[in-house]
Design a protein around this motif. Structure first.
Motif, PDB file in Angstrom:
ATOM      1  N   TRP A 102       0.834  -1.202   0.000  1.00 34.17           N
ATOM      2  CA  TRP A 102       0.000   0.000   0.000  1.00 34.17           C
ATOM      3  C   TRP A 102       0.873   1.256   0.000  1.00 34.17           C
ATOM      4  CZ3 TRP A 102      -4.762   1.599  -0.841  1.00 34.17           C
ATOM      5  CH2 TRP A 102      -5.063   2.912  -0.498  1.00 34.17           C
ATOM      6  N   LEU A 107      -3.759   1.981  -3.850  1.00 39.96           N
ATOM      7  CA  LEU A 107      -4.872   1.067  -4.084  1.00 39.96           C
ATOM      8  C   LEU A 107      -4.684   0.189  -5.320  1.00 39.96           C
ATOM      9  CD1 LEU A 107      -7.604  -0.072  -3.300  1.00 39.96           C
ATOM     10  CD2 LEU A 107      -8.673   1.936  -4.362  1.00 39.96           C
ATOM     11  N   ALA A 127      -6.572  -1.646   2.318  1.00 41.56           N
ATOM     12  CA  ALA A 127      -7.061  -0.492   1.559  1.00 41.56           C
ATOM     13  C   ALA A 127      -8.131   0.263   2.339  1.00 41.56           C
ATOM     14  CB  ALA A 127      -7.606  -0.943   0.210  1.00 41.56           C
ATOM     15  N   SER A 132      -9.324   4.309   1.990  1.00 44.30           N
ATOM     16  CA  SER A 132      -9.912   4.308   0.646  1.00 44.30           C
ATOM     17  C   SER A 132     -11.428   4.180   0.727  1.00 44.30           C
ATOM     18  CB  SER A 132      -9.368   3.136  -0.172  1.00 44.30           C
ATOM     19  OG  SER A 132      -8.002   3.298  -0.409  1.00 44.30           O
ATOM     20  N   ARG A 133     -12.109   4.782  -0.228  1.00 45.77           N
ATOM     21  CA  ARG A 133     -13.564   4.672  -0.295  1.00 45.77           C
ATOM     22  C   ARG A 133     -13.960   3.249  -0.655  1.00 45.77           C
ATOM     23  NH1 ARG A 133     -13.460   8.183  -4.389  1.00 45.77           N
ATOM     24  NH2 ARG A 133     -15.130   7.008  -5.375  1.00 45.77           N
ATOM     25  N   VAL A 137     -12.418   0.653  -3.565  1.00 41.84           N
ATOM     26  CA  VAL A 137     -11.854  -0.649  -3.189  1.00 41.84           C
ATOM     27  C   VAL A 137     -12.563  -1.761  -3.950  1.00 41.84           C
ATOM     28  CG1 VAL A 137     -11.536  -2.301  -1.295  1.00 41.84           C
ATOM     29  CG2 VAL A 137     -11.098   0.146  -0.915  1.00 41.84           C
TER      30      VAL A 137
END
Length: 166
Positions: A102, A107, A127, A132-133, A137
């Motif tokens: 990462w 991502l 992630a 991360s949204r 993901v």
């Protein structure tokens, strides 16, 4: 505390089953974090299951479990942050590998490299833990699983045909 590893003989289970039950087991095994597509696809193809059907079913099982993980990510992350440290107080090896991935590639790198380096489920959790949204993901993990599924199906078919097995 003693941990008992989950030992499943994927090949024997698939050999003993017949018809649609074999593909149901492929789906189930692909969804299990320790087994995933990396094990079930070559084993199923080596046993003579249809490569395309095996790939589609394994992909669906693996992606389905990742989507479930994403949907329940808040609860899972609370559990994960309590468990991710090993007995020495440091991060577990799988988590540490995924976290290095990462930090270096973000991502896209976790989604494409995670399935073979740390496991798709650990990669998705990393992630999500990194902020991360969920939608991003889901998209990137789907792409990574798709790439690896295609590579595994093609590699298995090519390898087994070279060996004269399938």
């Amino acid at each position: 505390m003693t941990l008992v590893p989950l030992l499943v003989d994927v090949g024997a289970a698939l050999e003993e089953a017949t018809g649609l039950l074999q593909y149901a087991l492929v789906f189930l095994f692909a969804a299990i974090p320790v087994i995933e597509i990396l094990v079930v696809v070559p084993v199923a193809i080596g046993l003579g299951l249809n490569p395309v059907a095996t790939g589609v079913v394994a992909f669906a099982g693996n992606v389905g479990s990742v989507y479930a993980l994403i949907v329940f990510s808040r609860r899972i992350m609370d559990w994960w942050t309590g468990r991710r440290e090993d007995g020495d107080g440091g991060p577990s090896d799988r988590y540490a590998r995924a976290r290095r991935l990462w930090d270096r590639y973000g991502l896209p790198g976790v989604a494409l490299g995670g399935p073979v380096l740390a496991g798709v489920h650990v990669a998705a959790l990393v992630a999500l833990l990194a902020g991360s949204r969920s939608g991003a993901v889901a998209v990137w993990m789907t792409a990574g699983i798709a790439v690896w599924t295609v590579l595994l199906v093609l590699g298995s078919v090519a390898g087994f045909s070279l060996l004269g097995i399938v």
